[in-house]
Write a protein that holds these residues in place. Structure first.
Motif, PDB file in Angstrom:
ATOM      1  N   ARG A   1       0.826  -1.211   0.000  1.00  0.00           N
ATOM      2  CA  ARG A   1       0.000   0.000   0.000  1.00  0.00           C
ATOM      3  C   ARG A   1       0.857   1.256   0.000  1.00  0.00           C
ATOM      4  N   GLU A   2       1.986   1.222   0.686  1.00  0.00           N
ATOM      5  CA  GLU A   2       2.893   2.371   0.685  1.00  0.00           C
ATOM      6  C   GLU A   2       3.441   2.639  -0.714  1.00  0.00           C
ATOM      7  N   VAL A   3       3.840   1.575  -1.404  1.00  0.00           N
ATOM      8  CA  VAL A   3       4.369   1.744  -2.755  1.00  0.00           C
ATOM      9  C   VAL A   3       3.269   2.247  -3.694  1.00  0.00           C
ATOM     10  N   LEU A   4       2.062   1.730  -3.532  1.00  0.00           N
ATOM     11  CA  LEU A   4       0.941   2.225  -4.331  1.00  0.00           C
ATOM     12  C   LEU A   4       0.704   3.711  -4.079  1.00  0.00           C
ATOM     13  N   ALA A   5       0.749   4.110  -2.818  1.00  0.00           N
ATOM     14  CA  ALA A   5       0.525   5.525  -2.479  1.00  0.00           C
ATOM     15  C   ALA A   5       1.587   6.402  -3.129  1.00  0.00           C
ATOM     16  N   PHE A   6       2.829   5.933  -3.146  1.00  0.00           N
ATOM     17  CA  PHE A   6       3.930   6.662  -3.791  1.00  0.00           C
ATOM     18  C   PHE A   6       3.640   6.825  -5.286  1.00  0.00           C
ATOM     19  N   ASP A   7       3.270   5.725  -5.938  1.00  0.00           N
ATOM     20  CA  ASP A   7       2.990   5.776  -7.376  1.00  0.00           C
ATOM     21  C   ASP A   7       1.806   6.684  -7.674  1.00  0.00           C
TER      22      ASP A   7
ATOM     23  N   TRP B   1      10.759  22.438  -5.670  1.00  0.00           N
ATOM     24  CA  TRP B   1       9.340  22.452  -6.039  1.00  0.00           C
ATOM     25  C   TRP B   1       8.554  23.474  -5.226  1.00  0.00           C
ATOM     26  N   LYS B   2       9.038  23.779  -4.027  1.00  0.00           N
ATOM     27  CA  LYS B   2       8.365  24.809  -3.225  1.00  0.00           C
ATOM     28  C   LYS B   2       8.490  26.171  -3.909  1.00  0.00           C
ATOM     29  N   LEU B   3       9.671  26.407  -4.480  1.00  0.00           N
ATOM     30  CA  LEU B   3       9.908  27.679  -5.167  1.00  0.00           C
ATOM     31  C   LEU B   3       9.366  27.674  -6.588  1.00  0.00           C
ATOM     32  N   TYR B   4       9.502  26.539  -7.258  1.00  0.00           N
ATOM     33  CA  TYR B   4       9.111  26.437  -8.668  1.00  0.00           C
ATOM     34  C   TYR B   4       8.254  25.175  -8.864  1.00  0.00           C
ATOM     35  N   PRO B   5       6.995  25.188  -8.429  1.00  0.00           N
ATOM     36  CA  PRO B   5       6.162  23.976  -8.504  1.00  0.00           C
ATOM     37  C   PRO B   5       5.982  23.439  -9.918  1.00  0.00           C
TER      38      PRO B   5
ATOM     39  N   PRO C   1       7.838  17.805 -14.859  1.00  0.00           N
ATOM     40  CA  PRO C   1       8.894  17.261 -15.727  1.00  0.00           C
ATOM     41  C   PRO C   1       9.949  16.467 -14.968  1.00  0.00           C
ATOM     42  N   MET C   2      10.265  16.892 -13.733  1.00  0.00           N
ATOM     43  CA  MET C   2      11.272  16.170 -12.959  1.00  0.00           C
ATOM     44  C   MET C   2      10.785  14.776 -12.568  1.00  0.00           C
ATOM     45  N   LEU C   3       9.538  14.664 -12.108  1.00  0.00           N
ATOM     46  CA  LEU C   3       9.010  13.366 -11.709  1.00  0.00           C
ATOM     47  C   LEU C   3       8.717  12.492 -12.926  1.00  0.00           C
ATOM     48  N   SER C   4       8.342  13.122 -14.047  1.00  0.00           N
ATOM     49  CA  SER C   4       8.163  12.355 -15.280  1.00  0.00           C
ATOM     50  C   SER C   4       9.486  11.744 -15.719  1.00  0.00           C
ATOM     51  N   TRP C   5      10.556  12.536 -15.630  1.00  0.00           N
ATOM     52  CA  TRP C   5      11.895  12.029 -15.984  1.00  0.00           C
ATOM     53  C   TRP C   5      12.300  10.905 -15.038  1.00  0.00           C
ATOM     54  N   ARG C   6      12.027  11.107 -13.733  1.00  0.00           N
ATOM     55  CA  ARG C   6      12.383  10.074 -12.760  1.00  0.00           C
ATOM     56  C   ARG C   6      11.671   8.762 -13.056  1.00  0.00           C
ATOM     57  N   ARG C   7      10.374   8.845 -13.359  1.00  0.00           N
ATOM     58  CA  ARG C   7       9.620   7.616 -13.644  1.00  0.00           C
ATOM     59  C   ARG C   7      10.175   6.932 -14.882  1.00  0.00           C
ATOM     60  N   LYS C   8      10.481   7.691 -15.919  1.00  0.00           N
ATOM     61  CA  LYS C   8      11.007   7.094 -17.133  1.00  0.00           C
ATOM     62  C   LYS C   8      12.372   6.471 -16.884  1.00  0.00           C
TER      63      LYS C   8
ATOM     64  N   VAL D   1       0.797  14.377  -9.687  1.00  0.00           N
ATOM     65  CA  VAL D   1       1.653  15.468 -10.151  1.00  0.00           C
ATOM     66  C   VAL D   1       1.737  15.466 -11.677  1.00  0.00           C
ATOM     67  N   ILE D   2       1.983  14.303 -12.260  1.00  0.00           N
ATOM     68  CA  ILE D   2       2.127  14.195 -13.714  1.00  0.00           C
ATOM     69  C   ILE D   2       0.819  14.562 -14.418  1.00  0.00           C
ATOM     70  N   ASP D   3      -0.316  14.246 -13.770  1.00  0.00           N
ATOM     71  CA  ASP D   3      -1.616  14.563 -14.361  1.00  0.00           C
ATOM     72  C   ASP D   3      -2.034  16.013 -14.135  1.00  0.00           C
ATOM     73  N   GLY D   4      -1.213  16.796 -13.436  1.00  0.00           N
ATOM     74  CA  GLY D   4      -1.485  18.222 -13.282  1.00  0.00           C
ATOM     75  C   GLY D   4      -1.990  18.653 -11.931  1.00  0.00           C
ATOM     76  N   ASP D   5      -2.272  17.696 -11.027  1.00  0.00           N
ATOM     77  CA  ASP D   5      -2.730  18.041  -9.683  1.00  0.00           C
ATOM     78  C   ASP D   5      -1.505  18.167  -8.776  1.00  0.00           C
ATOM     79  N   THR D   6      -0.667  19.172  -9.057  1.00  0.00           N
ATOM     80  CA  THR D   6       0.654  19.276  -8.443  1.00  0.00           C
ATOM     81  C   THR D   6       0.591  19.454  -6.937  1.00  0.00           C
ATOM     82  N   GLY D   7      -0.248  20.352  -6.470  1.00  0.00           N
ATOM     83  CA  GLY D   7      -0.302  20.630  -5.039  1.00  0.00           C
ATOM     84  C   GLY D   7      -0.663  19.394  -4.231  1.00  0.00           C
ATOM     85  N   ARG D   8      -1.726  18.716  -4.624  1.00  0.00           N
ATOM     86  CA  ARG D   8      -2.153  17.531  -3.880  1.00  0.00           C
ATOM     87  C   ARG D   8      -1.114  16.409  -4.001  1.00  0.00           C
TER      88      ARG D   8
END
Length: 349
Positions: free
Chosen positions: A270-276, A313-317, A322-329, A282-289
């Motif tokens: 469940r923890e890994v699912l929550a991470f994913d 990300w606090k300064l430049y949300p 793009p950073m998390l998209s790159w990380r996932r890829k 974020v990738i879908d555009g709901d950055t804050g949540r």
């Protein structure tokens, strides 16, 4: 021997025939271009006392055409059905065979020549074994070839695993595994409602019968990873894992020590699912949540790299996506072997 009689009450059998020792079950959905290699590996077995049932459950490709050249060997048969998923396909294939032992071989994988002889010998010699598995080479759409098993198996001698070992993942079970038909029938076969982790669920339910799992420390199979295969869908696999664990928990009495292992593995999945899912947001555009959920995950996002990233990300949300998209890829490329282990063993690697 099996007896076939035109008169069920007859004292003298009309016809007799020898049962094959082991049935090789080969689901072949979408692998018509590879099934010939799998069947060649069955034909190459040093043990010849087998039957092989290829099951085409409504495949979109020409499985029948690919299998046709092999049907001249009477030990190989093809059954075609509508598509009801791999669990239903395997169950149907088992019902169409008669051997007392069952060996699983996916239509894009391979057996080494001594696979059947070795697996059957273990089951013949050790009645308390519920399933026997082995090491295998992983090849195909991965960065480099490797063996499935790279560390000691289980919590005892490295060759035997308990129910707790299988549940906790210290004893890994390769999909190309062999077991007794009587045990398979006793647990009702594969759960046809499960589309993911159905193999892990089967191993666990076999182990719930008692006895132990047995490991042969030899490379006796070859597991092929294909681009776009189930190995790439970690979230669905983890959901399947959780369901298998919950089923096992319901089958055990409250005082069994394996309950603690199950609860730990459910929490980890469940923890890994929550991470994913947080990264998905974020990738879908709901950055804050998404970032808020990531921060709440504690150990999964600890360390200096994550600390720096959260400050950025606090300064430049807008940079989070793009950073998390790159990380996932990057992790999809660099950690494909972990995804392979999830597919092979039905658990987080």
């Amino acid at each position: 021997m099996v007896v076939i009689s035109s008169n069920p009450g007859a004292a003298v059998p009309a016809v007799t025939r020898d049962l094959p020792r082991v049935a090789v079950i080969v689901p072949a959905y979408g692998v018509a271009h590879l099934i010939g290699e799998a069947l060649d590996s069955v034909l190459a077995q040093t043990m010849t006392d087998w039957e092989c049932l290829v099951i085409d459950d409504g495949a979109p490709d020409d499985v029948a055409g690919a299998v046709s050249p092999f049907l001249s060997d009477s030990r190989i048969r093809l059954v075609q059905t509508a598509n009801h998923g791999v669990s239903a396909a395997r169950n149907r294939a088992v019902r169409e065979t008669s051997a007392p032992l069952i060996a699983l071989l996916d239509g894009d994988d391979l057996f080494r020549p001594d696979y059947l002889a070795t697996m059957c010998a273990v089951l013949d010699a050790e009645r308390e074994v519920r399933l026997v598995t082995c090491n295998a080479r992983v090849f195909g759409a991965i960065r480099r070839e490797r063996n499935c098993i790279i560390s000691k198996q289980g919590s005892s001698d490295g060759l035997r695993g308990t129910l707790a070992d299988v549940l906790g993942g210290s004893f890994n079970v390769y999909i190309g595994t062999t077991f007794r038909r009587s045990d398979f029938d006793a647990i009702g076969g594969f759960d046809e409602s499960m589309a993911q982790s159905e193999d892990f669920d089967l191993w666990v339910r076999l182990m719930l019968l008692g006895g132990h799992a047995r490991y042969v420390d030899e490379v006796l199979g070859d597991y092929r990873v294909r681009a776009g295969s189930a190995s790439a869908n970690g979230a669905r696999l983890r959901l399947g894992n959780i369901r298998a664990y919950e089923k096992a928990r319901a089958a055990l009495t409250a005082n069994r020590p394996e309950i603690a292992v199950i609860d730990r593995m459910i929490a980890e999945n469940r923890e890994v699912l929550a991470f994913d899912y947080a990264i998905d947001k974020v990738i879908d555009g709901d950055t804050g949540r998404g970032l808020s959920e990531l921060r709440a995950l504690g150990d999964q996002v600890s360390g200096p790299i994550w600390a720096i990233a959260f400050q950025v990300w606090k300064l430049y949300p807008a940079l989070a996506k793009p950073m998390l998209s790159w990380r996932r890829k990057a992790h999809s490329r660099g950690s494909q072997e972990r995804s392979v282990l999830q597919s092979l063993f039905g658990r987080p690697a």
